[in-house]
Design a protein around this motif. Structure first.
Motif, PDB file in Angstrom:
ATOM      1  N   ARG A 144      49.083 -19.551  15.904  1.00  0.00           N
ATOM      2  CA  ARG A 144      49.723 -18.182  16.235  1.00  0.00           C
ATOM      3  C   ARG A 144      50.359 -17.814  13.803  1.00  0.00           C
ATOM      4  O   ARG A 144      50.423 -16.825  14.011  1.00  0.00           O
ATOM      5  CB  ARG A 144      51.113 -18.414  17.395  1.00  0.00           C
ATOM      6  N   TYR A 195      48.167 -13.092  19.559  1.00  0.00           N
ATOM      7  CA  TYR A 195      46.451 -12.762  18.768  1.00  0.00           C
ATOM      8  C   TYR A 195      45.753 -13.996  19.699  1.00  0.00           C
ATOM      9  O   TYR A 195      45.720 -15.434  19.335  1.00  0.00           O
ATOM     10  CB  TYR A 195      46.374 -13.682  17.429  1.00  0.00           C
ATOM     11  N   TYR A 196      45.439 -13.856  20.815  1.00  0.00           N
ATOM     12  CA  TYR A 196      44.513 -14.639  22.062  1.00  0.00           C
ATOM     13  C   TYR A 196      43.461 -15.206  21.514  1.00  0.00           C
ATOM     14  O   TYR A 196      42.475 -14.709  21.278  1.00  0.00           O
ATOM     15  CB  TYR A 196      44.663 -13.383  22.873  1.00  0.00           C
ATOM     16  N   GLY A 202      42.655 -14.067  18.291  1.00  0.00           N
ATOM     17  CA  GLY A 202      42.613 -15.369  17.269  1.00  0.00           C
ATOM     18  C   GLY A 202      42.060 -16.633  17.943  1.00  0.00           C
ATOM     19  O   GLY A 202      41.391 -17.226  18.292  1.00  0.00           O
ATOM     20  N   THR A 207      38.590  -9.352  15.006  1.00  0.00           N
ATOM     21  CA  THR A 207      40.007  -8.909  14.035  1.00  0.00           C
ATOM     22  C   THR A 207      39.932  -8.925  12.098  1.00  0.00           C
ATOM     23  O   THR A 207      40.603  -8.128  11.895  1.00  0.00           O
ATOM     24  CB  THR A 207      41.081 -10.132  13.879  1.00  0.00           C
ATOM     25  N   THR A 260      47.249  -2.587  22.520  1.00  0.00           N
ATOM     26  CA  THR A 260      46.807  -3.328  21.529  1.00  0.00           C
ATOM     27  C   THR A 260      46.974  -2.200  20.578  1.00  0.00           C
ATOM     28  O   THR A 260      45.274  -1.429  21.372  1.00  0.00           O
ATOM     29  CB  THR A 260      45.664  -4.188  21.491  1.00  0.00           C
ATOM     30  N   ASP A 320      51.683 -11.584  10.545  1.00  0.00           N
ATOM     31  CA  ASP A 320      52.241  -9.948  11.117  1.00  0.00           C
ATOM     32  C   ASP A 320      53.502  -9.910  10.709  1.00  0.00           C
ATOM     33  O   ASP A 320      54.069  -9.226  10.764  1.00  0.00           O
ATOM     34  CB  ASP A 320      51.426  -9.855  12.580  1.00  0.00           C
ATOM     35  N   ILE A 360      36.274 -14.030  17.049  1.00  0.00           N
ATOM     36  CA  ILE A 360      37.404 -13.787  15.451  1.00  0.00           C
ATOM     37  C   ILE A 360      36.678 -12.576  14.848  1.00  0.00           C
ATOM     38  O   ILE A 360      38.580 -12.163  14.232  1.00  0.00           O
ATOM     39  CB  ILE A 360      37.829 -15.012  15.335  1.00  0.00           C
ATOM     40  N   LYS A 388      48.878 -16.070  11.294  1.00  0.00           N
ATOM     41  CA  LYS A 388      48.731 -15.062  11.170  1.00  0.00           C
ATOM     42  C   LYS A 388      50.059 -14.438  10.603  1.00  0.00           C
ATOM     43  O   LYS A 388      51.178 -14.041  11.682  1.00  0.00           O
ATOM     44  CB  LYS A 388      48.112 -14.158  12.011  1.00  0.00           C
ATOM     45  N   ARG A 394      44.312  -8.844  19.985  1.00  0.00           N
ATOM     46  CA  ARG A 394      43.778  -8.847  18.351  1.00  0.00           C
ATOM     47  C   ARG A 394      43.145 -10.959  19.501  1.00  0.00           C
ATOM     48  O   ARG A 394      43.917 -11.029  19.864  1.00  0.00           O
ATOM     49  CB  ARG A 394      44.504  -9.281  17.532  1.00  0.00           C
TER      50      ARG A 394
END
Lengths: 729, 152
Positions: free
Chosen positions: A401, A436-437, A510, A470, A230, A406, A467, A404, A508
């Motif tokens: 998920r 984003y785990y 999430g 992030t 990451t 990205d 969180i 986000k 990351r």
């Protein structure tokens, strides 16, 4: 008498015509820009922006402002408008809103679409109905009070009637009313009933357009290789082999953008089809600067945060005197629970189509949060937001998920670089390895019991990467919103302390369906079961006693926690499961109960173990989520949550070695399959309270109920997940 | 040039022979109902019927499908349409993404077994993941289809 709502404070604008020449209503009002404020929303003052468009042929276009990802929101929100409008549901056409602040908050997340929008949607429908009645009264030259509306018609007391479509021309000329009247809930036709999803046929015949299915003329396909660690970056790369793959057009570097939803950066392969892009990506030779996270070893990390919860931490809550309670205890119970990272793994991988043309950009993406996507894209292109259009496609699952964006920014970056429309497609491996785990956690709980088996003191000390890390790199303790669900544990305990331990993030972090309630719901429910055992009491009786007397807790939340409702769902789940009655030989029950997203949920599970292999036979879940909208959607969410909860209990585990995620696909990040499913029995409490969360709150109860059932059956207590680590599944 | 026969129509495509059938169907022929889920043949989202057998199209090179009869979710088959009607009637899909693959697997099952037991359904559907967890409704929809057929 129906309630009268004064809406004169709001600024309504009415625009006439547009493309179709129909009646269009919109209320243009202020929008919440501050997300924190959003959390403490006053429902009565929430100002939505939603369109109602009635055409002269009677067809009714209703706008869905929230994203459809299996949550049924395109059906539920529009059915609320249709009901208040006395519209004929068969004439409704649902249209998806683009990402625009004029629609209010569109972030489809946090189980709050119906909670936030139930009242505003009622207003939109009631306003339209009022105008149509006025239009009919004018054309008949009769008092409005002699007219009523029913199923797409306005009726007069004399018996004559006129279709809604025939009223469009007059209704268009009317002022928007400053006062509207709601229907009496007993007259609801759609709200609180069962409606079939408006998109179900398209899903079944394959014509539904998900993000992955969007096509544009001359559109290219792209895949990207990101650093295994990451936030690692590209040192150098060799694209020679990739360019030789048939169909590969170009290979370019996409730099990392250091923002919460920025691109991870990496090497993008652009091709004429998805497979060529994937093939090209495989042949890339890249040297990386791995960076600080290359040391992340999740096994060592678990040991470290577990050490941190076994020593004093930062105090998050301190009520009464826990130390004194522990000192005077008849019995002390203590346990430590360890839960791993999880990945969302929606069936549809992250993907987006972007077309940058000059200073403008159009995007088609499966996104839970089109406004956040719009902002990120505008920032990236250094262009005003009104130059950016975000079209929301169907989402093949989201689970947090796709909040986000990205992957949207990646598509935009590539489209800009190659000056063509492009679809970025993540491979499943990309999805598992660059998510984003959901956080990894260690939780230490300690409690004291008196001689009668009452809990006198309760300590919860936990550590988990937040969180918040992030959004604010360097945050290395759980944040307030992660503490509150441990601090507001719904038990009546006089002496309570919550502490948090240090836990920096190396990936990351999430939010994943039910978020912090996964670890807290797990530890609280398993620990409560252990306490029942220590007290020598039946878990149901013990838990009802632990929740305590009927009371409404005074919290800062606009919606208050009511112990009577929590006990009610627990009793109902137990009743539905025939708790206490004999089960077949080799079967056992476990229960759990949890309050989250303002909803009350209890589950009882029935399991058996044959040759040390776990089988879940039945799940009995009960929810009290206040006023319901589409009861079949709620039922479906409860059924699905049981499976989602089982997947994480059985198999869910993401690990990291040398900073790289070790899992790669559904082969080593497994899901529950058809042969493993239990019968899921659901009950939805009838209520007229404020509608509350549905999508998430039925998840956190499943895993602890299974653990408690295994203990009941075998006498063995499991403290960690997933159960596949113990060879039980 | 490779000729694919999909849903009764012939498509001539110019692709590498090792391109998986999935991507030929989606990106070259342009039928997007067949889904990419895993790319390694473990999730079932990409299932199509190849000469009446359910296959994971992400694992079949396009050259191996030449000359064979391919049916996708957009195609016509008695059991497929009956199952689609049951899927709709029972409100089976949540996000809907895996459902084309589920429907193809269920079609293949009913094509060879007109009255499957729960265990036979499990066996036929075990290769299809649904992350939303609609399995119970899928099972009910298969049973409903069988019941309606048996009633004639």
């Amino acid at each position: 008498m129906n309630p009268i709502r004064n809406i004169s404070r709001r600024t309504f604008i009415k625009s006439v015509g547009l493309a179709s020449g129909g009646l269009i209503l919109a209320c243009n009002t202020s929008v919440f820009s501050d997300k924190e404020k959003d959390e403490n929303i006053d429902l009565a003052n929430f100002n939505p922006n939603l369109f109602v468009q009635l055409n002269s042929d009677g067809s009714l276009i209703l706008i869905a402002s929230r994203s459809e990802m299996g949550n049924g929101v395109r059906t539920s929100l529009t059915s609320v408008i249709a009901d208040e409008m006395d519209a004929d549901w068969t004439k409704v056409i649902v249209q998806q809103a683009v990402g625009d602040a004029k629609y209010g908050d569109q972030n489809t997340d946090g189980s709050r679409s119906v909670r936030y929008l139930y009242e505003p949607m009622r207003k939109m429908g009631a306003m339209a109905r009022a105008m149509l009645i006025t239009a009919a009264a004018q054309s008949w030259k009769v008092p409005v009070t002699e007219c009523t509306a029913e199923n797409h018609y306005v009726l007069h007391s004399s018996g004559k009637k006129i279709a809604y479509g025939d009223l469009v021309e007059i209704a268009k000329t009317l002022e928007v009313p400053t006062e509207i009247t709601y229907k009496n809930p007993k007259d609801f036709k759609y709200i609180g009933k069962k409606l079939r999803g408006v998109d179900v046929e398209e899903y079944a015949n394959g014509s539904a357009i998900f993000g992955l299915d969007k096509r544009l003329p001359n559109m290219k396909f792209a895949a990207m290789q990101r650093c295994p660690v990451t936030f690692g970056t590209v040192k150098s790369f060799d694209k020679t082999a990739a360019l030789k793959v048939l169909g590969v057009i170009d290979v370019i570097e996409i730099p990392r953008i250091e923002k919460p939803f920025g691109t991870l950066g990496g090497i993008a392969v652009i091709a004429s089809n998805t497979w060529a892009a994937f093939k090209g990506k495989e042949t890339l030779k890249i040297e990386w600067n791995f960076g600080d996270n290359a040391t992340y070893d999740s096994e060592k990390y678990m040991k470290q945060i577990t050490e941190n919860v076994h020593k004093q931490g930062k105090v998050g809550k301190d009520v009464g005197n826990v130390n004194k309670a522990f000192k005077n205890a008849y019995k002390i119970v203590e346990s430590t629970y360890q839960l791993p990272h999880l990945a969302h793994a929606p069936m549809e991988v992250p993907n987006a189509v972007a077309w940058v043309q000059g200073d403008s950009c159009e995007v088609w993406a499966p996104t839970q949060d089109p406004q956040s996507a719009r902002k990120e894209v505008a920032d990236y292109l250094e262009t005003p937001e009104d130059k950016v259009t975000i079209n929301v496609t169907f989402l093949g699952g989201g689970f947090g998920r796709k909040s986000k964006p990205d992957y949207v920014v990646e598509a935009v970056a590539i489209s800009k670089a190659i000056n063509a429309p492009v679809q970025i497609v993540w491979t499943r491996e990309d999805d598992i390895k660059h998510g984003y785990y959901h956080t990894v956690s260690s939780q230490y709980l300690k409690a004291s019991l008196d001689k009668q088996g009452n809990v006198t003191g309760w300590l919860n000390r936990f550590a988990l990467p937040s969180i918040a890390s992030t959004f604010s790199p360097g945050v290395d303790y759980p944040a307030g919103f992660e503490i509150s669900s441990a601090a507001n544990v719904p038990f009546d305990i006089k002496n309570m302390k919550v502490e948090v331990g240090q836990s920096p993030a190396h990936v990351r972090i999430g939010w994943l369906r039910s978020v912090i309630n996964i670890p807290h719901g797990f530890s609280q429910n398993v620990f409560a079961d252990e306490l029942a055992v220590a007290a020598g009491k039946d878990p149901l009786e013990f838990r009802l006693n632990l929740i305590g007397e009927d009371r409404i807790e005074e919290t800062e939340d606009p919606i208050k926690y009511n112990t009577a409702r929590l006990k009610n769902v627990l009793k109902l789940a137990a009743k539905n499961a025939n708790w206490g009655k004999p089960l077949p030989e080799g079967h056992a029950y476990g229960l759990s109960v949890h309050y989250s997203f303002y909803s009350y949920v209890a589950s009882v599970v029935e399991i058996s173990m044959i040759d040390n292999k776990l089988k879940v036979h039945n799940v009995y879940t009960v929810i009290d989520c206040g006023q319901t909208v589409n009861r079949d959607t709620i039922k479906a969410q409860m059924e699905g949550a049981a499976i989602f909860g089982m997947s994480l209990a059985f198999y869910g585990k993401i690990t990291s070695k040398n900073g790289a995620i070790e899992q790669s696909n559904y082969s080593d990040y497994k899901m529950i399959r058809m042969n493993e499913i239990p019968k899921v029995h659901v009950e939805i409490v009838e209520s007229t309270e404020i509608p509350t969360g549905v999508g998430e709150p039925c998840v956190p109860v499943i895993a602890p109920a299974i653990i408690n059932a295994i203990f009941k059956l075998t006498g063995k207590r499991y403290y960690n997940l997933p159960l596949s680590d113990y060879g039980l599944v | 040039m490779i000729t694919l026969q999909i849903n009764g129509e012939k498509h001539q495509i110019d692709v590498a022979p090792e391109m998986p059938l999935l991507w030929a169907i989606r990106d070259i022929v342009g039928l997007t109902g067949t889904k990419y889920g895993c790319g390694i043949g473990v999730c079932g989202s990409c299932k199509v019927l190849l000469d009446n057998s359910p296959v994971q199209s992400c694992m079949i090179p396009v050259s191996a499908a030449e000359g064979k009869k391919i049916v996708t979710i957009e195609g016509v088959s008695e059991n497929l349409q009956l199952l689609q009607a049951s899927w709709t009637a029972l409100n089976v899909p949540q996000c809907g993404f895996c459902q084309p693959g589920q429907l193809i697997a269920a079609t293949a099952l009913l094509d060879k077994n007109s009255n499957p037991t729960d265990e036979e359904i499990n066996e036929a559907m075990i290769g299809n993941i649904c992350r939303c967890g609609t399995y119970q409704r899928i099972k009910n929809a298969i049973h409903r289809t069988v019941e309606l057929k048996n009633q004639g």
